[in-house]
Design an enzyme around this catalytic site. Structure first.
Site, PDB file in Angstrom:
ATOM      1  N   LYS A 257     -99.500  68.127   4.118  1.00  8.61           N
ATOM      2  CA  LYS A 257    -100.286  67.011   3.579  1.00  8.61           C
ATOM      3  C   LYS A 257    -100.521  67.131   2.077  1.00  8.61           C
ATOM      4  CE  LYS A 257    -102.349  65.568   7.894  1.00  8.61           C
ATOM      5  NZ  LYS A 257    -101.841  66.570   8.859  1.00  8.61           N
TER       6      LYS A 257
HETATM    7  C1  LIG Z   1    -101.260  66.163  10.102  1.00 10.63           C
HETATM    8  C2  LIG Z   1    -100.402  67.198  10.744  1.00 10.63           C
HETATM    9  C3  LIG Z   1     -99.365  66.864  11.660  1.00 10.63           C
HETATM   10  C4  LIG Z   1     -99.122  65.451  12.146  1.00 10.63           C
HETATM   11  O1  LIG Z   1     -98.597  64.604  11.163  1.00 10.63           O
HETATM   12  P1  LIG Z   1     -98.629  63.005  11.401  1.00 10.63           P
HETATM   13  O2  LIG Z   1     -98.079  62.442  10.153  1.00 10.63           O
HETATM   14  O3  LIG Z   1    -100.083  62.676  11.600  1.00 10.63           O
HETATM   15  O4  LIG Z   1     -97.822  62.708  12.595  1.00 10.63           O
HETATM   16  C5  LIG Z   1     -98.570  67.879  12.163  1.00 10.63           C
HETATM   17  N1  LIG Z   1     -98.780  69.160  11.819  1.00 10.63           N
HETATM   18  C6  LIG Z   1     -99.761  69.524  10.964  1.00 10.63           C
HETATM   19  C7  LIG Z   1     -99.945  70.967  10.658  1.00 10.63           C
HETATM   20  C8  LIG Z   1    -100.606  68.568  10.387  1.00 10.63           C
HETATM   21  O5  LIG Z   1    -101.586  68.937   9.550  1.00 10.63           O
END
Ligand SMILES: *Cc1c(COP(=O)(O)O)cnc(C)c1O
Length: 430
Positions: free
Chosen positions: A107
């Protein structure tokens, strides 16, 4: 480029307006009016361009006139301050490690890009923007780090007391400056409800509130870049490429599908989920039935009603058949996840955390139908972010990376709240 609300095609806004608003006034997600295509020459020679140049070519059409070229290039350079390696795991299976950023989860890219866009939009304004965000774990840390020190932007992060890991809490509460952490007596849904109430509260209309979750186009779109960077690294094998994304809100995989629409020749996508299986079930039955989320060891994917799935449906004109051409979806239990973490570690030495392991499971399933393809699963977080689970499952001890060790001596600074009235008075009195 304009964006329209998926609830109303006639409501159109610029990139800038979509980023500042986060979500349309009718609660619809913003979606690009056209999907630009990249020239075949550019795609064919992708590995010859720098990451920054690829990112600029991919993002520029979506940003349009909202940000001039020089500033957009600068934002991209600051966003991409770390590596995205494809690591060989075994046979033709690779892990795309998206966790080498400042908060050790994928993210970081979206949060860094969005924070710098907002900083640019706000550069001459006297008024402050307040980014309000609820987190169940990784989002808060990425947003806190991404927005730290950005001029004119205050960040208020709500997290459920006792429901995030110690490391995650430290990432939210130790930065100071323009970052404020609110520890909420309640669960994640309570935090989320308070944020939603604040956005609808007319008393807060003038206080420049915006959101930084993955429905914001500035967080969603730059996730396309991972797939281009992977292609740059894997093209030399001259094989078709299958990509598996561990999915929760389906923002990341939706960005991958968008990259494919722009011309990136990924053969097939897999959305791998934990037992929160709303989408896998939809692909089987054609019925989309949101459910309350169930807790799992891959908790960043504990989502019963994935917010970005409407974007995928829009991308495929609501045709299930068209969706099935480009992507599959499978769901796995915690037991299966732990078992594959152990097998991967004992047979290859690769340490996957639970989200990456779910991605690996989905990839294995899909490669049965594509025996000659290269398989790529996304490792979306550093194993240390799920320290206890990884250490217990694999019976190992993980060394703490420098970025985490640095946080340990710092004091956690937070304000405890229990009610919406307390949040409101916090927002009004700062
Ligand atoms: C947010 C997250 C996901 C999921 O991603 P999406 O875009 O919401 O499908 C998967 N793995 C981790 C470690 C995350 O922080």
């Amino acid at each position: 480029m304009n964006y329209y609300s998926l609830n109303n095609p006639n409501h159109k806004v610029s990139f800038k307006e979509a980023v500042i608003a986060g979500i349309a006034p009718d609660r619809g997600l913003y979606y690009p009016e056209q999907i630009p295509t990249l020239s075949p020459e550019f795609i064919a020679n992708l590995e010859q361009y720098s990451r920054e140049e690829v990112a600029f070519q991919v993002m520029a059409p979506f940003v349009g006139e909202s940000i001039p070229e020089a500033e957009l290039r600068q934002i991209i350079e600051e966003t991409l301050c770390f590596d995205f390696p494809c690591v060989a795991v075994h046979d033709s299976i690779f892990s795309l490690e998206l966790y080498h950023g400042p908060t050790l989860a994928f993210k970081d890219v979206g949060a860094r890009f969005m924070s710098r866009c907002l900083g640019y939009f706000n550069r001459n304004s006297e008024e402050k923007v307040t980014v309000l965000v609820a987190t169940s774990g990784d989002t808060g840390g990425a947003v806190a780090s991404g927005f730290l020190g950005v001029k004119g932007v205050n960040v208020v992060i709500l997290y459920p007391s006792g429901k995030v890991s110690d490391i995650q809490e430290r990432q939210l509460t130790t930065l100071g400056q323009n970052i404020h952490a609110l520890e909420v007596d309640g669960v994640f849904d309570d935090c989320q409800d308070m944020v939603k109430t604040a956005f609808l509260d007319t008393d807060l209309k003038g206080s420049g509130l915006t959101s930084a979750n993955s429905i914001n186009v500035a967080r969603w779109l730059p996730q396309m870049l991972y797939y281009f960077f992977a292609w740059q690294q894997l093209k030399k094998h001259h094989k078709e490429i299958i990509v598996s994304c561990p999915s929760g809100n389906f923002g990341n995989i939706c960005a991958g599908l968008l990259a494919k629409k722009m011309g990136l020749p990924i053969a097939h996508f897999v959305a791998a989920t934990n037992v929160n299986d709303t989408v896998p079930e939809f692909l089987q039955t054609g019925k989309y039935i949101p459910k309350p989320s169930k807790p799992t060891i891959s908790n960043a994917m504990d989502v019963g009603n994935p917010s970005n799935f409407v974007r995928i449906q829009a991308m495929y004109d609501h045709s299930l058949e068209a969706i099935l051409n480009d992507f599959s979806s499978y769901s796995y239990t915690d037991e299966q996840t732990r078992a594959v973490m152990q097998t991967l570690y004992s047979q290859t030495g690769y340490i996957a955390e639970p989200h990456g392991a779910v991605g690996y499971l989905g990839l294995q399933e899909t490669l049965k139908n594509h025996p000659y393809a290269i398989g790529l699963f996304l490792e979306t977080a550093h194993p240390v972010k799920f320290l206890e689970e990884v250490e217990n499952t694999l019976s190992i001890e993980l060394p703490l990376p420098e970025a985490i060790a640095q946080l340990l001596p710092l004091e956690k600074v937070k304000t405890r709240i229990a009610t919406y009235a307390q949040l409101k008075s916090f927002l009004l009195n700062r």
